[in-house]
Write a protein that holds these residues in place. Structure first.
Motif, short mmCIF file in Angstrom:
data_model
loop_
_atom_site.label_atom_id
_atom_site.label_comp_id
_atom_site.label_asym_id
_atom_site.label_seq_id
_atom_site.Cartn_x
_atom_site.Cartn_y
_atom_site.Cartn_z
N CYS A 173 0.86 -1.18 0.00
CA CYS A 173 0.00 0.00 0.00
C CYS A 173 0.90 1.23 0.00
CB CYS A 173 -0.91 -0.01 1.22
SG CYS A 173 -2.04 1.41 1.29
N HIS A 174 0.88 1.97 -1.09
CA HIS A 174 1.72 3.16 -1.18
C HIS A 174 1.29 4.17 -0.13
CE1 HIS A 174 3.51 6.86 -2.85
NE2 HIS A 174 4.44 6.02 -3.29
N PRO A 175 2.25 4.71 0.64
CA PRO A 175 1.88 5.59 1.75
C PRO A 175 1.16 6.86 1.34
CG PRO A 175 4.25 5.63 1.34
CD PRO A 175 3.70 4.51 0.54
N ASP A 176 1.40 7.35 0.13
CA ASP A 176 0.76 8.59 -0.31
C ASP A 176 -0.54 8.34 -1.06
OD1 ASP A 176 2.87 10.06 0.79
OD2 ASP A 176 4.05 9.90 -1.05
N SER A 177 -0.47 7.50 -2.07
CA SER A 177 -1.65 7.29 -2.91
C SER A 177 -2.57 6.20 -2.39
CB SER A 177 -1.21 6.92 -4.34
OG SER A 177 -0.49 5.69 -4.32
#
Length: 324
Positions: free
Chosen positions: A213-217
Motif C-alpha cells: 500500500c503506497h503511503p501517499d496514494s
C-alpha cells in the motif's frame, strides 16, 4: 462391457442350440434352409457385438493413456517444493530470495525463465496446461537462479485448441488471481498471463502485490505501477537495490510488459509466446490499458464490480475483491 459380453454369449448360445436342433430334426432340406437363415441373421449380430467390444476397449485404453500422460507431465514439471529433485540441486523459494541483493541480470533471467516455462505449459507440452495458482512462492530457484514452476495441485488441462474453461469453485491466491476468474469462474491461459504480469512487477520492484500500500496514494502495487507509467515515472518503481546498476531499458520494458499482462480484459493481454518474443526483442511495445483490480485501499467506493469469493490460499479463506 458386461452387457456386450452377455449379448455375445446369448447370440452364440442361440446359434448353437438351433444348429443342434436342426441336426436332430427330420427334414434335412428345411433344416439346412433354417440354418442358413439363422446364420445370415446371427453372423452380422455377432460381428456388431465384436466391433462394439473392440471400440469399448479402444476408448478405455485411450482414456487411460490420456490420464497417464497428464500424470507424467505434472510429475515431470512439479518440484515437490524441493523435497525430491531430479537434478539433486538445492532449490529456493523466490520469496526467500526477494530480500537478498539480486542484481538485474539475475532478475531478468528469472523473468525470462518463468515466461518460457509458461509457454511450454500453454503451447509446447503434450496437453495444454493452465496452472491456476502461479505466484512467487510457486517459483523455485536452483543455485544458479534458474526458475522452476512448481505445485501443480490446482492445474487443469484443456484439450485440442481449447484455451479456457469454467468452474463454480474459484481457487487461487489473492494478489495473483485474474478478475474474470474471481468474478465469473472463467479461467484460461490468460489467467496465468495475469499472474505472470503480477510477478514481473514484483520482481522489478522488489515488493509484493499482496499487502503493498503506497503511503501517499494508498494504491496497491498494480495501481501504483499503472499511475507511475501513465505519468512517465516508471523508474521510481525499480527496486532501490538495483536502480543504479540495472539496465534501465530492460527494466522499463519489463514494467511495460508486466502492465500489458495484467490488463483487465483477457483479450487485451498478450499470449505467452508474444511475451517471450517481447522479452527477447527491442520491438515497440503497445500501450497497456488499465489493470484489473486496480484499487486504492482507504476509501474506494465499489462501483460495478464488488464480489466475494472463496479463495483457496494458505493465508486466507475469504476475501473481498474490488475493481472499478
Amino acid at each position: 462391457m458386461q452387457c456386450i459380453l452377455y449379448e455375445l454369449t446369448a447370440s452364440m448360445t442361440s446359434l448353437k442350440r438351433y444348429l443342434t436342433a436342426g441336426d436332430a430334426g427330420g427334414v434335412e432340406a428345411k433344416s439346412k434352409e433354417k440354418k442358413q437363415t439363422l446364420i445370415i441373421i446371427l453372423v452380422p449380430s455377432v460381428a456388431v457385438v465384436f466391433l462394439s467390444l473392440a471400440l469399448f476397449l479402444l476408448l478405455r485404453r485411450k482414456k487411460r493413456l490420456r490420464k497417464r500422460k497428464m500424470k507424467d507431465i505434472l510429475e515431470t514439471s512439479q518440484n515437490n517444493k524441493g523435497k525430491e529433485e531430479d537434478l539433486e540441486l538445492p532449490l529456493f523459494d523466490i520469496n526467500k530470495t526477494r530480500n537478498k541483493v539480486l542484481d538485474w541480470p539475475k532478475r531478468f533471467h528469472i523473468i525470462n525463465g518463468i515466461a518460457r516455462g509458461l509457454l511450454y505449459l500453454h503451447q509446447d507440452s503434450r496437453l495444454r496446461i493452465i496452472h491456476r495458482d502461479l505466484k512467487a512462492s510457486n517459483i523455485l530457484l536452483d543455485d544458479e537462479m534458474n526458475p522452476k514452476i512448481s505445485d501443480f495441485g490446482l492445474a487443469r488441462s484443456v484439450g485440442g485448441s481449447e484455451t479456457e474453461a469454467n468452474t463454480n469453485k474459484v481457487v487461487g491466491t489473492y494478489g495473483y488471481i485474474s478478475p474474470e476468474y474471481a468474478i465469473d469462474g472463467l479461467y484460461s491461459v490468460k489467467s496465468d498471463v495475469f499472474s505472470f504480469g503480477v510477478m514481473v512487477l514484483e520482481i522489478v520492484s522488489g515488493k509484493r502485490n499482496k499487502g503493498f500500500c503506497h503511503p501517499d496514494s494508498k494504491q496497491d502495487l498494480l495501481g501504483y505501477a499503472w499511475r507511475l507509467f501513465i505519468e512517465g515515472g516508471s523508474p521510481e518503481l525499480i527496486a532501490e537495490s538495483i536502480v543504479e546498476s540495472c539496465n534501465l531499458y530492460e527494466a522499463l520494458r519489463s514494467i511495460q510488459i508486466g502492465l500489458l499482462c495484467v490488463q483487465r480484459s483477457p483479450r487485451d493481454r498478450p499470449s505467452m509466446s508474444t511475451v517471450v518474443m517481447m522479452l527477447g526483442s527491442e520491438s515497440e511495445l503497445p500501450q497497456p490499458k488499465e489493470p484489473g483490480f486496480f484499487t486504492t485501499k482507504d476509501s474506494v467506493k465499489a462501483s460495478s464490480s464488488s464480489i466475494q469469493s472463496k479463495i483457496s490460499a494458505n493465508e486466507i479463506t475469504m476475501t473481498q475483491l474490488e475493481a472499478r
